[in-house]
Motif scaffolding. Structure first.
Motif, PDB file in Angstrom:
ATOM      1  N   ASN A   1       0.852  -1.178   0.000  1.00  0.00           N
ATOM      2  CA  ASN A   1       0.000   0.000   0.000  1.00  0.00           C
ATOM      3  C   ASN A   1       0.899   1.243   0.000  1.00  0.00           C
ATOM      4  N   LYS A   2       0.545   2.218  -0.854  1.00  0.00           N
ATOM      5  CA  LYS A   2       1.475   3.354  -1.036  1.00  0.00           C
ATOM      6  C   LYS A   2       1.653   4.171   0.252  1.00  0.00           C
ATOM      7  N   TYR A   3       0.610   4.204   1.073  1.00  0.00           N
ATOM      8  CA  TYR A   3       0.746   4.986   2.304  1.00  0.00           C
ATOM      9  C   TYR A   3       1.644   4.254   3.305  1.00  0.00           C
ATOM     10  N   LEU A   4       1.477   2.935   3.379  1.00  0.00           N
ATOM     11  CA  LEU A   4       2.315   2.161   4.303  1.00  0.00           C
ATOM     12  C   LEU A   4       3.764   2.196   3.842  1.00  0.00           C
ATOM     13  N   ALA A   5       3.958   2.102   2.523  1.00  0.00           N
ATOM     14  CA  ALA A   5       5.323   2.034   1.990  1.00  0.00           C
ATOM     15  C   ALA A   5       6.139   3.246   2.416  1.00  0.00           C
ATOM     16  N   SER A   6       5.509   4.405   2.506  1.00  0.00           N
ATOM     17  CA  SER A   6       6.321   5.572   2.875  1.00  0.00           C
ATOM     18  C   SER A   6       6.199   5.962   4.350  1.00  0.00           C
ATOM     19  N   ALA A   7       5.500   5.167   5.138  1.00  0.00           N
ATOM     20  CA  ALA A   7       5.483   5.437   6.589  1.00  0.00           C
ATOM     21  C   ALA A   7       6.743   4.845   7.206  1.00  0.00           C
ATOM     22  N   ARG A   8       7.218   5.497   8.290  1.00  0.00           N
ATOM     23  CA  ARG A   8       8.434   4.994   8.943  1.00  0.00           C
ATOM     24  C   ARG A   8       8.060   4.202  10.189  1.00  0.00           C
TER      25      ARG A   8
ATOM     26  N   SER B   1       0.971  15.928   6.956  1.00  0.00           N
ATOM     27  CA  SER B   1       1.329  16.570   8.231  1.00  0.00           C
ATOM     28  C   SER B   1       1.924  17.944   7.977  1.00  0.00           C
ATOM     29  N   ILE B   2       1.455  18.922   8.702  1.00  0.00           N
ATOM     30  CA  ILE B   2       2.055  20.254   8.673  1.00  0.00           C
ATOM     31  C   ILE B   2       2.720  20.419  10.040  1.00  0.00           C
ATOM     32  N   VAL B   3       4.027  20.218  10.046  1.00  0.00           N
ATOM     33  CA  VAL B   3       4.762  20.211  11.322  1.00  0.00           C
ATOM     34  C   VAL B   3       5.220  21.623  11.655  1.00  0.00           C
ATOM     35  N   LEU B   4       4.863  22.100  12.824  1.00  0.00           N
ATOM     36  CA  LEU B   4       5.250  23.449  13.249  1.00  0.00           C
ATOM     37  C   LEU B   4       6.269  23.351  14.383  1.00  0.00           C
ATOM     38  N   PRO B   5       7.513  23.767  14.112  1.00  0.00           N
ATOM     39  CA  PRO B   5       8.529  23.673  15.163  1.00  0.00           C
ATOM     40  C   PRO B   5       8.241  24.619  16.322  1.00  0.00           C
ATOM     41  N   CYS B   6       8.215  24.074  17.519  1.00  0.00           N
ATOM     42  CA  CYS B   6       7.945  24.880  18.721  1.00  0.00           C
ATOM     43  C   CYS B   6       9.140  24.703  19.655  1.00  0.00           C
TER      44      CYS B   6
ATOM     45  N   PRO C   1       2.670  11.855  12.973  1.00  0.00           N
ATOM     46  CA  PRO C   1       2.826  12.017  11.520  1.00  0.00           C
ATOM     47  C   PRO C   1       2.711  10.700  10.758  1.00  0.00           C
ATOM     48  N   GLU C   2       3.113   9.618  11.396  1.00  0.00           N
ATOM     49  CA  GLU C   2       3.034   8.330  10.695  1.00  0.00           C
ATOM     50  C   GLU C   2       1.586   7.895  10.522  1.00  0.00           C
ATOM     51  N   ILE C   3       0.762   8.146  11.533  1.00  0.00           N
ATOM     52  CA  ILE C   3      -0.666   7.790  11.404  1.00  0.00           C
ATOM     53  C   ILE C   3      -1.315   8.683  10.345  1.00  0.00           C
ATOM     54  N   VAL C   4      -0.955   9.955  10.350  1.00  0.00           N
ATOM     55  CA  VAL C   4      -1.484  10.873   9.327  1.00  0.00           C
ATOM     56  C   VAL C   4      -1.119  10.340   7.937  1.00  0.00           C
ATOM     57  N   GLN C   5       0.144   9.944   7.794  1.00  0.00           N
ATOM     58  CA  GLN C   5       0.633   9.413   6.516  1.00  0.00           C
ATOM     59  C   GLN C   5      -0.152   8.152   6.120  1.00  0.00           C
ATOM     60  N   LEU C   6      -0.348   7.253   7.081  1.00  0.00           N
ATOM     61  CA  LEU C   6      -1.075   6.004   6.789  1.00  0.00           C
ATOM     62  C   LEU C   6      -2.509   6.281   6.364  1.00  0.00           C
TER      63      LEU C   6
ATOM     64  N   ILE D   1      -6.646   7.495  18.107  1.00  0.00           N
ATOM     65  CA  ILE D   1      -6.080   8.451  17.145  1.00  0.00           C
ATOM     66  C   ILE D   1      -6.198   7.897  15.726  1.00  0.00           C
ATOM     67  N   PHE D   2      -5.857   6.633  15.588  1.00  0.00           N
ATOM     68  CA  PHE D   2      -5.930   6.018  14.257  1.00  0.00           C
ATOM     69  C   PHE D   2      -7.367   6.052  13.738  1.00  0.00           C
ATOM     70  N   ASN D   3      -8.298   5.641  14.583  1.00  0.00           N
ATOM     71  CA  ASN D   3      -9.713   5.640  14.172  1.00  0.00           C
ATOM     72  C   ASN D   3     -10.148   7.031  13.714  1.00  0.00           C
ATOM     73  N   ALA D   4      -9.774   8.035  14.512  1.00  0.00           N
ATOM     74  CA  ALA D   4     -10.245   9.392  14.231  1.00  0.00           C
ATOM     75  C   ALA D   4      -9.707   9.890  12.900  1.00  0.00           C
ATOM     76  N   LEU D   5      -8.395   9.666  12.678  1.00  0.00           N
ATOM     77  CA  LEU D   5      -7.795  10.188  11.450  1.00  0.00           C
ATOM     78  C   LEU D   5      -8.234   9.360  10.238  1.00  0.00           C
ATOM     79  N   ALA D   6      -8.290   8.048  10.408  1.00  0.00           N
ATOM     80  CA  ALA D   6      -8.702   7.198   9.275  1.00  0.00           C
ATOM     81  C   ALA D   6     -10.158   7.473   8.906  1.00  0.00           C
ATOM     82  N   ALA D   7     -10.968   7.834   9.883  1.00  0.00           N
ATOM     83  CA  ALA D   7     -12.392   8.061   9.626  1.00  0.00           C
ATOM     84  C   ALA D   7     -12.649   9.394   8.929  1.00  0.00           C
ATOM     85  N   THR D   8     -11.685  10.300   8.981  1.00  0.00           N
ATOM     86  CA  THR D   8     -11.989  11.663   8.510  1.00  0.00           C
ATOM     87  C   THR D   8     -11.066  12.203   7.421  1.00  0.00           C
ATOM     88  N   LEU D   9      -9.865  11.641   7.292  1.00  0.00           N
ATOM     89  CA  LEU D   9      -8.913  12.256   6.349  1.00  0.00           C
ATOM     90  C   LEU D   9      -9.144  11.790   4.921  1.00  0.00           C
TER      91      LEU D   9
END
Ligand SMILES: Cc1ncc(COP(=O)(O)O)c(C=O)c1O
Length: 406
Positions: free
Chosen positions: A7-14, A141-146, A131-136, A106-114
């Motif tokens: 799966n293309k999303y899994l392939a690029s998840a770390r 992911s829009i990462v904001l350095p804090c 970010p990995e769950i977002v990718q999957l 978290i997985f359920n929420a993102l998979a259900a809506t993204l």
């Protein structure tokens, strides 16, 4: 056979960076090297006795069958009661969902809506899995350095500048893994003002470290701070960290019904209801005596004080005093560009973490794995004697690095 196609999303998840370090530790230990691991994301205590007893009673009383997908009614009532009692949220049991760990929430929420291209704002440093769950789930992911200037926390100005029409979620985690930072009420209120002006944005409030809060602070969660946002907030929690129950795999959430329904639908085709025995154990955790929470908080607070003091005494490391969770996030910038005791050039925080493991036998996780370098995440979920021993080894390492190359 042709090259296997993933799966293309899994392939690029770390794979999880923390598990990678833990694998290195396991390999060294298998070769009889004594390693002190400061990379575990879990309390070092046993699950309290009354919770274990409830699990055994569940087995003996035949509570060993499938449960409702959304969880046992009694547990959902206890979860609703927890959200009302501890967080001031107006929640009924039907507004809750029980999952196999906070991670599944978290997985359920993102998979259900993204959908493809949807953006998820993640303040860094972040928990490695976001970010990995977002990718999957096909999101971006829009990462904001804090950085340390804002206490490793997202500011309202940063949030406002990052929101686009594609923003679907903001993920907030307080107290934070890995920085231990805790959002104050006023800081959440400022973020809430921005969110009120951007109605397309949902918020995942990851409150899993809620009870590990030091210096007498009071915990605040966004849905409580700004009730008008409540229809857009998924408030997530679990028993893993509060009750030393990481292996039991129970997480839970409250949020808008449409979202919980979608998450339940997804879970129904995936794991179904969480383990029946663990649900009974979680019920005992939420409804039984709560003294374990304050005892473990006290232990972690003492260790925090000791670790921050020892780390700040070391040449080459510096550390802001974290106010929650059980991690110190130490800056190792001063060690970069120098050589390790064995002569390895330390170019990144990962180089420092690897050299600490191979040359000082202490395992920590590099900050860049959490999206912000050059730092070391040092988990102090270990007894005092081992922590002191680890700090002595880190100090010797730092002394050598700074003396020989300084
Ligand atoms: C910030 C954060 N959120 C969520 C989780 C997930 O916890 P669990 O799946 O054990 O409930 C963890 C675990 O390390 C975490 O650190």
């Amino acid at each position: 056979m042709n090259t296997p196609v993933l799966n293309k999303y899994l392939a690029s998840a770390r794979p999880s960076a923390t598990y990678k370090v833990m694998d290195r530790v396991a390999a060294l230990r298998a070769a009889d090297v004594e390693v002190i691991s400061l990379c575990a994301g879990e309390p070092d205590f046993d699950t309290p006795l009354h919770i274990r007893a409830a699990a055994m009673a569940a087995i003996n009383n035949g509570h060993t069958r499938y449960t409702q997908v959304a969880g046992l009614k009694a547990l959902r009532e206890a979860v609703a009661d927890k959200f009302r009692r501890e967080n001031g949220l107006n929640v009924q049991w039907t507004d809750t969902l029980v999952c196999s760990g906070g991670k599944q929430v978290i997985f359920n929420a993102l998979a259900a809506t993204l959908n493809e291209g949807d953006e998820v704002i993640i303040p860094a440093p972040y928990w490695v899995s976001y970010p990995e769950i977002v990718q999957l789930c096909g999101g971006k992911s829009i990462v904001l350095p804090c950085g340390p200037g804002s206490g490793f926390k997202l500011t309202a100005a940063q949030l406002a500048a990052a929101i686009t029409p594609q923003t679907r979620w903001l993920i907030l985690n307080s107290p934070s893994n890995p920085s231990g930072a805790v959002y104050q009420r006023a800081e959440l209120q400022a973020l809430a003002e921005v969110l009120l002006a951007n109605p397309q944005v949902l918020v995942l409030s990851d409150d899993i470290y809620e009870h590990l809060l030091f210096d007498g602070q009071v915990f605040h969660t966004l849905a409580q701070v700004e009730a008008r946002l409540q229809p857009r907030i998924l408030t997530m929690n679990g028993v893993s960290k509060s009750y030393a129950m990481t292996g039991w795999r129970i997480g839970y959430a409250t949020g808008p019904r449409w979202l919980l329904d979608a998450m339940e639908k997804l879970q129904g085709q995936q794991t179904s209801g969480a383990c029946s025995i663990s649900q009974h154990a979680a019920l005992a955790a939420l409804t039984g005596p709560q003294d374990f929470i304050s005892r473990s908080r006290g232990v972690f607070e003492n260790r925090r004080d000791m670790m921050v003091r020892l780390l700040n005494e070391m040449p080459g490391l510096s550390c802001i005093k974290p106010t929650g969770a059980f991690y110190a996030f130490a800056c190792c910038e001063a060690l970069l560009g120098k050589r390790s005791p064995a002569g390895k050039l330390l170019q990144t925080d990962e180089d420092v973490a690897i050299a600490l493991l191979t040359e000082a036998s202490v395992a920590v996780v590099h900050g860049s794995a959490f999206g912000l370098g050059p730092y070391l995440r040092i988990a102090y979920a270990l007894d005092d004697a081992s922590l002191r021993k680890a700090c002595a080894a880190i100090r010797t390492f730092c002394n050598t690095v700074m003396a020989t190359n300084g």
